[in-house]
Scaffold this motif. Sequence first.
Motif, PDB file in Angstrom:
ATOM      1  N   TYR A 267     -14.741 -51.109 -33.947  1.00  0.00           N
ATOM      2  CA  TYR A 267     -15.728 -50.441 -33.098  1.00  0.00           C
ATOM      3  C   TYR A 267     -15.320 -50.522 -31.628  1.00  0.00           C
ATOM      4  CZ  TYR A 267     -17.910 -54.981 -31.879  1.00  0.00           C
ATOM      5  OH  TYR A 267     -18.162 -56.243 -31.410  1.00  0.00           O
ATOM      6  N   LYS A 268     -15.759 -49.534 -30.861  1.00  0.00           N
ATOM      7  CA  LYS A 268     -15.306 -49.371 -29.475  1.00  0.00           C
ATOM      8  C   LYS A 268     -16.319 -49.831 -28.421  1.00  0.00           C
ATOM      9  CE  LYS A 268     -12.306 -45.422 -30.576  1.00  0.00           C
ATOM     10  NZ  LYS A 268     -12.427 -45.593 -32.042  1.00  0.00           N
ATOM     11  N   ASN A 269     -17.596 -49.708 -28.704  1.00  0.00           N
ATOM     12  CA  ASN A 269     -18.618 -49.993 -27.708  1.00  0.00           C
ATOM     13  C   ASN A 269     -18.797 -51.509 -27.542  1.00  0.00           C
ATOM     14  OD1 ASN A 269     -20.954 -50.310 -26.175  1.00  0.00           O
ATOM     15  ND2 ASN A 269     -21.974 -48.538 -27.088  1.00  0.00           N
ATOM     16  N   PRO A 270     -18.472 -52.073 -26.377  1.00  0.00           N
ATOM     17  CA  PRO A 270     -18.592 -53.528 -26.214  1.00  0.00           C
ATOM     18  C   PRO A 270     -20.030 -54.018 -26.237  1.00  0.00           C
ATOM     19  CG  PRO A 270     -18.131 -52.506 -24.097  1.00  0.00           C
ATOM     20  CD  PRO A 270     -18.008 -51.422 -25.129  1.00  0.00           C
ATOM     21  N   HIS A 423      -4.558 -49.567 -36.411  1.00  0.00           N
ATOM     22  CA  HIS A 423      -4.430 -50.109 -35.063  1.00  0.00           C
ATOM     23  C   HIS A 423      -5.202 -51.423 -35.019  1.00  0.00           C
ATOM     24  CE1 HIS A 423      -2.769 -46.282 -33.732  1.00  0.00           C
ATOM     25  NE2 HIS A 423      -3.775 -45.682 -34.355  1.00  0.00           N
ATOM     26  N   PRO A 424      -4.663 -52.459 -34.391  1.00  0.00           N
ATOM     27  CA  PRO A 424      -5.361 -53.759 -34.367  1.00  0.00           C
ATOM     28  C   PRO A 424      -6.772 -53.630 -33.802  1.00  0.00           C
ATOM     29  CG  PRO A 424      -3.128 -53.968 -33.516  1.00  0.00           C
ATOM     30  CD  PRO A 424      -3.388 -52.497 -33.661  1.00  0.00           C
ATOM     31  N   ASP A 425      -7.704 -54.323 -34.414  1.00  0.00           N
ATOM     32  CA  ASP A 425      -9.110 -54.215 -34.007  1.00  0.00           C
ATOM     33  C   ASP A 425      -9.332 -54.622 -32.550  1.00  0.00           C
ATOM     34  OD1 ASP A 425     -10.095 -53.331 -36.523  1.00  0.00           O
ATOM     35  OD2 ASP A 425      -9.981 -55.378 -37.271  1.00  0.00           O
ATOM     36  N   HIS A 426      -8.608 -55.638 -32.101  1.00  0.00           N
ATOM     37  CA  HIS A 426      -8.857 -56.131 -30.734  1.00  0.00           C
ATOM     38  C   HIS A 426      -8.425 -55.131 -29.672  1.00  0.00           C
ATOM     39  CE1 HIS A 426      -4.572 -57.329 -31.180  1.00  0.00           C
ATOM     40  NE2 HIS A 426      -4.524 -57.107 -29.882  1.00  0.00           N
ATOM     41  N   SER A 427      -7.608 -54.141 -30.056  1.00  0.00           N
ATOM     42  CA  SER A 427      -7.113 -53.171 -29.078  1.00  0.00           C
ATOM     43  C   SER A 427      -8.007 -51.947 -28.942  1.00  0.00           C
ATOM     44  CB  SER A 427      -5.704 -52.718 -29.477  1.00  0.00           C
ATOM     45  OG  SER A 427      -5.735 -51.937 -30.673  1.00  0.00           O
ATOM     46  N   GLN A 428      -9.108 -51.904 -29.680  1.00  0.00           N
ATOM     47  CA  GLN A 428      -9.908 -50.687 -29.764  1.00  0.00           C
ATOM     48  C   GLN A 428     -11.092 -50.629 -28.801  1.00  0.00           C
ATOM     49  OE1 GLN A 428      -8.819 -48.126 -32.108  1.00  0.00           O
ATOM     50  NE2 GLN A 428      -7.173 -49.570 -31.706  1.00  0.00           N
ATOM     51  N   MET A 429     -11.395 -51.718 -28.137  1.00  0.00           N
ATOM     52  CA  MET A 429     -12.633 -51.762 -27.357  1.00  0.00           C
ATOM     53  C   MET A 429     -12.508 -51.023 -26.019  1.00  0.00           C
ATOM     54  SD  MET A 429     -15.034 -55.076 -26.646  1.00  0.00           S
ATOM     55  CE  MET A 429     -15.433 -55.210 -28.384  1.00  0.00           C
ATOM     56  N   TRP A 430     -13.534 -50.248 -25.688  1.00  0.00           N
ATOM     57  CA  TRP A 430     -13.623 -49.557 -24.395  1.00  0.00           C
ATOM     58  C   TRP A 430     -14.133 -50.516 -23.320  1.00  0.00           C
ATOM     59  CZ3 TRP A 430     -16.765 -44.827 -26.563  1.00  0.00           C
ATOM     60  CH2 TRP A 430     -15.883 -43.971 -27.234  1.00  0.00           C
ATOM     61  N   ARG A 431     -13.880 -50.140 -22.070  1.00  0.00           N
ATOM     62  CA  ARG A 431     -14.504 -50.862 -20.971  1.00  0.00           C
ATOM     63  C   ARG A 431     -16.016 -50.626 -21.011  1.00  0.00           C
ATOM     64  NH1 ARG A 431     -11.036 -47.807 -17.638  1.00  0.00           N
ATOM     65  NH2 ARG A 431     -12.946 -47.054 -16.619  1.00  0.00           N
ATOM     66  N   GLN A 432     -16.767 -51.561 -20.466  1.00  0.00           N
ATOM     67  CA  GLN A 432     -18.221 -51.460 -20.539  1.00  0.00           C
ATOM     68  C   GLN A 432     -18.772 -50.246 -19.795  1.00  0.00           C
ATOM     69  OE1 GLN A 432     -20.757 -54.135 -18.360  1.00  0.00           O
ATOM     70  NE2 GLN A 432     -19.014 -55.138 -17.364  1.00  0.00           N
ATOM     71  N   ASP A 433     -18.066 -49.783 -18.756  1.00  0.00           N
ATOM     72  CA  ASP A 433     -18.576 -48.636 -18.018  1.00  0.00           C
ATOM     73  C   ASP A 433     -18.327 -47.314 -18.746  1.00  0.00           C
ATOM     74  OD1 ASP A 433     -15.823 -48.969 -17.600  1.00  0.00           O
ATOM     75  OD2 ASP A 433     -15.874 -47.892 -15.700  1.00  0.00           O
TER      76      ASP A 433
END
Length: 549
Positions: A267-270, A423-433
Motif C-alpha cells: 500500500y502507498k498511503n502512509p 517490487h519490495p513493499d518498503h519501496s512503495q510508500m508515497w510521501r505524506q503530502d
Amino acid sequence: MADRESMQYDVVIVGAGPAGLSAGIRLKQLADEAGRELSVCILEKGSEVGAHILSGAVVDPRALDELIPDWKERGSPLTVPVTENHHWVLSRTGKYAVPHLMMPPFMNNKGTYTLSLGNLCRWLAGQAEALGVEIFPGFAAAEILFHDDGSVKGVATGDMGVARDGTHRPDYQPGMELHGKYTFFAEGVRGHLTKELRRIFALDSESEPQVYGIGLKELWDIDPAKHQAGRVIHTQGWPLDDAWGGGFLYHQENNQVALGFVVALSYKNPHLAPFEEFQRWKQHPSIRAILEGGRRVSYGARAINEGGYQAIPKLVFPGGALIGCSAGFVNVPRIKGSHTAMKSAMLAAEAAFAAISAERAGDTLADYDTALHASWVADELKMVRNVEPMVAKFGGTLGTMLAGADMWMRYLKIGLPFTMKHHPDHSQMWRQDMAPKIAYLKPDGVISFDRLSSVFLSNTNHEEDQPIHLTLKDPDIPIRHNLPLYDEPAQRYCPAGVYEVVGEAEGDPRFVINAQNCVHCKTCDIKDPPQNINWVVPEGGGGPNYPNM
C-alpha cells in the motif's frame, strides 16, 4: 562461546509450525521404515507449540493425507468440513456475491476444513513426539552457527536473564548450541535467521523480491442462531481504496467464527492503518449482522508471504534448507499455505534422510530444491503466479478481472506467456503530502475496538528487563527522516501499538518503542521505508500466547 553447552543431532529444526513438525515426523517415519536411529529436535520460540501460530484457517488436507493417511482415526482437529463457500464484493453499505462458477475449479474449497491452525500444530506435535522427535518450546534460536568452511553447523538459543543494559541478572543462563548434520529453518514469514541466510548465501539472487500482506484476526463467540458450521465467507472491495486485500469469516466449531482482514503491504498511503481498516470492515452491515450479540475472545496479527512462485528463493545451502513459510509457498488467491508448507518440509526431510543414509551429510541438498520445483506445490503456485502482481498493479477491480482471466487461461492450458515481477513493499510508500489523510471512527467497544485492548486478548508478554528486540540501525531516522516524509508510518502499520511519536505538539518529538506489546507479526521489519527496523528474537517464551488461533 566457551561457556555454552552443545548437543548433537542428525537434524535440527527451527520452528514448530506446520512445516517444522511435518519435517520432524517425516524424518522419523523414514528412519523407522529403514530400521535405523535418527535424532531430530525442534526449537520453538513460543511458550508452547501453537502459541505463535495464527492463520484463518481453511486447510487443504492434501499434504496431511500423504504424511499421516489415517489422520481422521488418530483424532486430528480437522473435524469441520467446509460446507458453504461465498465470495462477496463489498461497497460501503451493500454487497454482491461472485458466482462460484466464475472461478476456476481449483479455487473451490471442496474437501477442505476450517479450524485453528495452532490446534493442528499441537496435534502434529503429539504425533512427532510419539515418533521420538524432541521438541523444546520456549527456546528461541538466536544465532546461526557455522563450520570453518562456511557451511551451517546448527544454531544457538538465546541467553536468558540478560538485562536491558546488557548485564547479567541473577537468573542468567547462557544459550545452548544445537549442532546438526542438517539444519532446517521453519521460522515462518520473515524469520530473522532466514533473513541472514538469504543475505549470506545470496538465496534471493535469482528470484523476485518477496512481498507480503498483514493479516489481522479475531475469534468471536456468536449467537448460536447465526452459526453455520463450515460456512466460509471471503470479501474484497470496501473499505480499501488504493490498497488491496480483503476479509474472511469462517464458521468453526463451538459456535465460534474466525474473522480477519488482510492488507497487502504494498500500500502507498502512509496514513493507512491496517488495524483500523479491519475495525472499519467489521462495521459493514453484512459483517456486523453476524457479530451482533456475540463476544470477542481473541486477537492477533501476522505477516503473510504473498510473492508466489516467482519469489521462492534458492531453498538450500551447505548444511541446511529453508522450508515452509521461511521460503514462501502461500497460494494467495486460495488463501492457503499450510498444505504447501507441509509438503515442502516432507520433501526436504526425504532429501536429508537420503543424504545422511548415504553418508553424504553436510552436502547441499540439491535434491530437495529439484523435488520441490517438480512437485504439486510448484504446479499449484505456477497456476496463480500472476494474481498478486496483477491486482497490485491494476487495483482491486480491474486487477481481479485480469487475474481471473489469467487463472482460467492457465487452467485451460493457454496461459499468458510471461510472469509478472514484484517490487519490495518498503519501496512503495508515497510521501505524506501526496496522499489523503484517512478519518477513522473511534471504536464503539462492541464491534470495533482499540489496539491496546486487542493486544490484551493476545496474551502477549515479554520480560520487561531484557534488551529491546526491535532494533534500529540508526536511532535518528524515525524523527529525522520518517516523520517529515511519511508522518512516521510505524505508528499506523503496527497492529499492536508498539511504536509511538510523543512530544510532537510540544515541538520535541521522540520515537518510543513499546516492545512489550509486540505480537511478532514482523510488519515493521517489512514495511519501514528506509529498512531501519530490524526484528530480532526476544527471550524464548515471549510474545503472544494464542490459545485457539
